[in-house]
Design a protein around this motif. Structure first.
Motif, short mmCIF file in Angstrom:
data_model
loop_
_atom_site.label_atom_id
_atom_site.label_comp_id
_atom_site.label_asym_id
_atom_site.label_seq_id
_atom_site.Cartn_x
_atom_site.Cartn_y
_atom_site.Cartn_z
N GLU A 1 0.85 -1.20 0.00
CA GLU A 1 0.00 0.00 0.00
C GLU A 1 0.88 1.25 0.00
N LEU A 2 1.94 1.21 0.80
CA LEU A 2 2.87 2.36 0.82
C LEU A 2 3.44 2.62 -0.57
N SER A 3 3.75 1.54 -1.31
CA SER A 3 4.37 1.72 -2.63
C SER A 3 3.42 2.46 -3.58
N ASP B 1 4.97 10.95 -5.45
CA ASP B 1 6.31 11.15 -6.01
C ASP B 1 7.41 11.01 -4.96
N ILE B 2 7.33 9.92 -4.21
CA ILE B 2 8.34 9.61 -3.19
C ILE B 2 8.90 8.24 -3.52
N ASN B 3 10.20 8.04 -3.36
CA ASN B 3 10.82 6.73 -3.59
C ASN B 3 10.52 5.83 -2.38
N VAL B 4 9.66 4.84 -2.57
CA VAL B 4 9.20 4.02 -1.45
C VAL B 4 10.34 3.24 -0.80
N TRP B 5 11.33 2.85 -1.59
CA TRP B 5 12.44 2.04 -1.05
C TRP B 5 13.28 2.90 -0.10
N GLU B 6 13.50 4.15 -0.52
CA GLU B 6 14.24 5.05 0.36
C GLU B 6 13.42 5.30 1.62
N VAL C 1 10.11 -4.34 -7.59
CA VAL C 1 10.67 -4.96 -6.38
C VAL C 1 11.83 -4.18 -5.76
N GLY C 2 12.08 -2.98 -6.27
CA GLY C 2 13.13 -2.16 -5.68
C GLY C 2 14.53 -2.65 -5.99
N LEU C 3 14.71 -3.24 -7.18
CA LEU C 3 16.06 -3.71 -7.55
C LEU C 3 17.05 -2.55 -7.50
N LEU C 4 16.56 -1.38 -7.93
CA LEU C 4 17.46 -0.23 -8.00
C LEU C 4 17.41 0.64 -6.75
N GLY C 5 16.63 0.17 -5.77
CA GLY C 5 16.65 0.76 -4.43
C GLY C 5 16.14 2.17 -4.33
#
Ligand code: SAJ
Length: 426
Positions: A233-235, A242-247, A422-426
């Protein structure tokens, strides 16, 4: 209680490793399965499923004469039932109820060979009440024997539930090391089951009743499902803001009491996407959060697909002359989770199938398989090595975070049109 002969009913992902580990402790083990091919394969000392180290343990167990497989149950001191509990299907389709027919069939199969003093343990992940139901089926088939539901501690047969909780890919280690929850229908049933598992379990065997043990297993997988749903849900929220969820997750997880899981392409496999529904089915009014988590996770592949469509539109914008069939989409990963070859209930596989119906060429990169599954057999779909797909694709979608993709993250990053689920690039 001594267990010289142990019978395991159902020689699949849980039953076969369990049978082999008992055999490795020099117990005589009779493995029973309705699948003749599985029985023949095991009796040759080989395996019909993929699980690291399992081949070695089974080969040793069979060649040393401790394990043999058969389609017909034989007398034993303890019976361990590890059969599937899928969703119930009827002519109107699939439901979210558990189909207990495999447990019923296993109960009926062992009933004729049951003897006073035997222990029967249900290992299959089951809705609350299934162990009592199994006891009822056994009692119905053997009116000459007494069971805990009517004779308590004096019963001829001891019955317990002990859910499996091993992680695919780490089964042999986790079988031995994990703690076990043991829920007997009476305290003596629990003690008997504990004595059985202590043959190989190095973790703690914690005793409770059968209903709590059933619910414990469903709770563990629901806990994970709800927590993955939070991340998923966060993602979606972060994409909109416009926020990078992984960060964001990495930052939030620096808090000492926050530990958010990872968003992905959806929740796959045959456990986490199934078991929470057994709670929802039992308590539909009460299980609001568990139900919503299921819907959030089941909705994630559709959201990923929308992101892929947006990238296709972007390619059309920059190359107006290109038609759909001129566009190549690379799908990195179709397994249900990283570094396994298991495609069952895989959200990534479902997404790749949908992409294939959009009319573009699809290159599947899945380092853990050698041929495409039937669901992806189409003229516009091919299995490709990573470097080829990255060179030829207009759109690259990372659907599973396999190790070889992490190792080539820098090349993936160069793709102009990228969906990183899946956030491969983080
Ligand atoms: N997933 C995410 N984000 C995460 C973690 C997982 O999206 O942060 C996804 C995976 O990609 C996969 C799905 O969830 O599609 C499930 O993977 P998993 O590794 O969480 O679990 P399974 O299905 O392989 O095994 C689970 C385990 N249960 C728990 O961790 C509570 C295992 O211990 C159980 O024995 C197994 O279910 C089972 O048989 O019930």
């Amino acid at each position: 209680m001594s267990f010289n002969t142990i019978s395991v009913i159902g020689l699949g992902y849980i039953g076969l490793p369990t049978a082999a580990v008992f055999a490795s402790r020099k117990k005589k083990v009779i493995g029973v399965d309705v699948n003749q091919h599985a029985v023949d394969t095991i009796n040759k000392g080989e395996i019909h499923i993929v699980e690291p180290e399992l081949d070695i343990v089974v080969h040793a167990a069979v060649t040393e004469g401790y394990l043999h497989a058969t389609t017909q149950p034989e007398p034993a001191d303890a019976y361990l039932i590890a059969v599937p509990t899928p969703f119930y299907h009827d002519e109107t389709g699939s439901s979210h109820k558990a189909d207990l027919s495999y447990i019923e069939a296993a109960s009926k199969a062992i009933a004729p060979v049951l003897q006073a003093g035997n222990l029967v343990v249900l290992e299959s992940t089951s809705p609350v009440g299934a162990t009592e139901q199994m006891a009822a089926w056994l009692a119905e088939a053997r009116p000459d024997l007494t069971f805990p539901q009517t004779h308590g501690e004096d019963s001829d047969i001891r019955i317990a539930h002990c859910p499996e909780r091993v992680l695919p890919g780490h089964v042999i280690r986790e079988l031995v090391e994990n703690d076990r929850v043991i829920g007997g229908m009476t305290p003596k049933c629990s003690q008997a089951a504990k004595a059985l598992y202590k043959i190989f379990v190095e973790g703690e065997c914690v005793i409770t009743n059968a209903r709590t043990a059933e619910m414990a297993k469903l709770t563990e997988n629901s806990f994970r499902d709800v927590n993955i749903a939070f991340a998923n849900e966060l993602s979606v929220i972060c994409d909109k803001l416009d926020i990078n969820v992984w960060e964001l997750i990495a930052l939030a997880n620096r808090h000492p009491r926050v530990n958010i899981l990872q968003p992905g392409a959806g929740v796959g496999g045959h456990c986490i996407a199934v078991d929470p529904w057994f709670i929802v089915d039992s308590c539909p009014e009460e299980a609001k959060l568990i139900h919503t988590a299921r819907l959030v996770n089941d909705g994630k592949p559709q959201w990923v697909l929308e992101q892929i469509r947006k990238q296709l539109d972007a390619v059309h914008c920059t190359h107006p002359a290109k038609t759909r069939s001129d566009i190549t989409v690379a799908c990195l990963g179709i397994a249900f989770k990283p570094d396994i070859d298991d495609l069952r209930e895989s959200p990534a596989l479902g997404i790749a199938q949908q992409v294939a119906t959009l009319g573009c060429k699809v290159q599947i990169v899945e380092p853990n398989i050698e041929a495409l599954p039937a669901k992806l057999q189409a003229d516009n779909v091919s299995l490709a090595p990573l470097h080829q797909a990255l060179t030829q694709a207009d759109v690259v979608c990372v659907l599973v975070k396999h190790k070889p993709f992490i190792e080539h993250a820098d090349q993936v990053r160069e793709s102009k049109h990228l969906v990183d689920a899946v956030g491969l690039l983080g």
